[in-house]
Design a protein around this motif. Structure first.
Motif, short mmCIF file in Angstrom:
data_model
loop_
_atom_site.label_atom_id
_atom_site.label_comp_id
_atom_site.label_asym_id
_atom_site.label_seq_id
_atom_site.Cartn_x
_atom_site.Cartn_y
_atom_site.Cartn_z
N LYS A 134 0.98 -1.23 0.17
CA LYS A 134 -0.18 -0.01 -0.16
C LYS A 134 0.93 1.22 0.01
N ALA A 135 1.87 1.19 0.84
CA ALA A 135 3.17 2.34 0.82
C ALA A 135 3.48 2.71 -0.34
N ALA A 138 1.07 4.17 -2.83
CA ALA A 138 0.42 5.42 -2.25
C ALA A 138 1.56 6.51 -2.54
N SER A 139 2.91 6.08 -2.52
CA SER A 139 4.08 6.99 -2.84
C SER A 139 4.57 7.13 -4.34
#
Lengths: 275, 231
Positions: A134-135, A138-139
């Protein structure tokens, strides 16, 4: 002139005969073809355990190291005698379809997240594999995927799915369609994240700015199994030698051999065969 | 880079037994493929050069195009042919040096035939009136011209050797890169690269380039010697 041509032809013919004769296999010792994965070969595990098996059994082992998907296909076609692979779903299908006799647990290692030293997507704080994916999404950071239907690729796709993300929609997602090593080489070249097995990472030399950023989530568990190819499907396979290999890997001696292997100074494969 | 150079020197100076075995296999596979390739390619090329038949132009175009046959495609085709589930599966040749020789032969035959065709055709264009005048039949002309052009034809053989020694796509697939059995120079280089061992890859690459250079020097020396002896 004609004589010269004749002697030239005779010379070439003789040379050809000699090279062909040299190519004929010497049928003296028994050989076993093992289709396995790049992680087990490139980490150096095989050069550690195979000589021990060869010495104990008198069987000469030939390793064809490819991705798990290709290794299973080689077994399906009858071009190997035994498989040592890591993709539980595909393995169970292989046995259910009658291509393998029996699947046995051998060992496990684990997958780790590798990425830039400064960890711009903050994976270290993500808490686990799902959070890490997810990180990354998102990034907008780069992620290099194997994209080669290997066991590692299959595991990566399962984890993306569990995180509810379609990786193909991400701008930074690139598939190399190649082995763990070339994928790590590319991640190192463009300083991106990737999912690697601990063993290949341990033996990998061209790290540049890459470090391990996350490990230890049980979801990253990576189990390997041994499966002899079924002689009922492929009568020519060396079923006895294949069974011997499977038995040895899961014996006390085999377990000790696996547990004593070190890559980059640490244990990366943990035997988990049932006693 | 200096580190790489030292590694290459070390590999050559401290004669590494494993490396020697890999070099020996590379030579065995590629020289076998070359021998078969010359035996098939030169006569086929010379015959096409001298004979006239329908579809000749198309055949020449196809032959010339096949000089660029992708080695990885040949690898997959040979893999499917020799696999236990393929038409020649009963011989159990997949993942063996014999399979590698077979694949490389398929790669070098069109190359040698295409280059030979051009060389012999140029000679035929020069000598055709005289040869026809003294009543030499075309099939005899094929043999005569091969003998006459032997020095130029050695270039076709060298091109074939270069192709065989340098390709990695076909031998990787049909040989399986098995340590101590089907690992050759090019597949060893590919393996070391994927392990991130770039210095060792380059060192092995230098050894391979030196090997090809030595083979060409040998061929050149042989040619000079033969020219002096037979003129």
């Amino acid at each position: 002139m004609a004589n010269r041509i004749r002697s030239l032809m005779a010379g070439v013919g003789l040379g050809l005969g000699l090279t062909l004769a040299a190519s004929l296999p010497l049928a003296a010792e028994e050989t076993l073809v093992v289709a396995s994965t790049t992680s087990t070969e490139q980490s150096g595990l095989f050069s550690w355990i195979i000589p021990r098996f060869e010495q104990a059994s008198g069987i000469k082992v030939r390793i064809v190291a490819v991705g798990t998907g290709q290794a299973i296909d080689i077994g399906r076609r009858g071009d190997a005698d035994v498989l040592l692979v890591h993709d539980r779903e595909a393995e169970e299908k292989f046995v259910a379809e009658g291509f393998g006799t029996q699947r046995k647990d051998v060992m496990y290692n684990d997958f780790i997240f590798v990425g830039p030293k400064d960890d711009p997507a903050r994976l270290a704080a993500a808490g686990g594999a799902q959070g890490a994916f997810k990180a990354i999404a998102a990034s907008g950071q780069g992620f290099i995927s194997r994209g080669d239907k290997s066991g590692t690729h299959a595991a990566e796709l399962r984890l993306w799915k569990a995180a509810g993300i379609d990786p193909k929609a991400l701008p930074g997602y690139k598939e190399t369609g190649s082995g763990m090593g070339p994928t790590l080489n590319m991640a190192a070249a463009i300083n991106a994240y990737t999912l690697a097995d601990r063993a290949t990472w341990g033996a990998f030399k061209n790290r540049r700015e890459l470090v391990m950023v996350l490990d230890g989530d049980p979801a990253l568990f990576n189990p390997y199994s041994v499966i002899p190819v079924n002689p009922a499907r492929h009568p020519h396979v060396k079923a006895r030698a294949a069974q011997q290999f499977s038995d040895w890997l899961t014996s006390d001696t085999g377990r000790e051999a696996i547990a004593s292997f070190r890559a980059d100074g640490q244990q990366v494969f943990f035997p988990n065969s049932k006693k | 880079m200096t580190e790489t150079l030292f590694e290459a020197l070390r590999l050559v100076v401290v004669v590494d037994y494993q490396l020697l075995a890999i070099v020996a296999l590379s030579l065995r596979v590629s020289l076998s493929a070359l021998a078969i390739g010359v035996l098939i390619g030169v006569p086929v090329g010379a015959a096409i050069a001298v004979q006239r038949f329908p579809g000749r132009g198309a055949l020449i175009v196809v032959l010339n195009a096949m000089m660029g046959l992708p080695s990885v495609v040949v690898g997959v085709i040979v893999y499917l042919l020799l696999s236990r589930s393929g038409p020649f599966g009963e011989f159990g040749l997949l993942f063996s040096p014999a399979a590698m020789i077979f694949a490389q032969t398929l790669l070098v035959v069109p190359l040698i035939a295409a280059v030979s065709r051009q060389i012999v055709e140029d000679a035929w264009n020069d000598y055709a009136p005289e040869l026809t005048l003294i009543g030499v039949r075309r099939w005899d002309a094929v043999v005569l011209l091969i003998a006459d052009c032997r020095f130029s034809l050695s270039l076709a053989a060298l091109a074939g050797l270069g192709r065989a020694m340098s390709e990695v796509g076909a031998v990787m697939i049909v040989g399986g890169n098995i340590d101590g059995f089907t690992r050759v120079m090019t597949t060893a280089i590919a393996l070391e690269t994927s392990k991130g061992n770039l210095a060792l890859s380059i060192a092995l690459g230098m050894v391979l380039i030196c090997l090809i250079l030595m083979l060409n020097a040998l061929a050149y020396g042989l040619r000079c010697w033969a020219l002096r002896r037979v003129g």
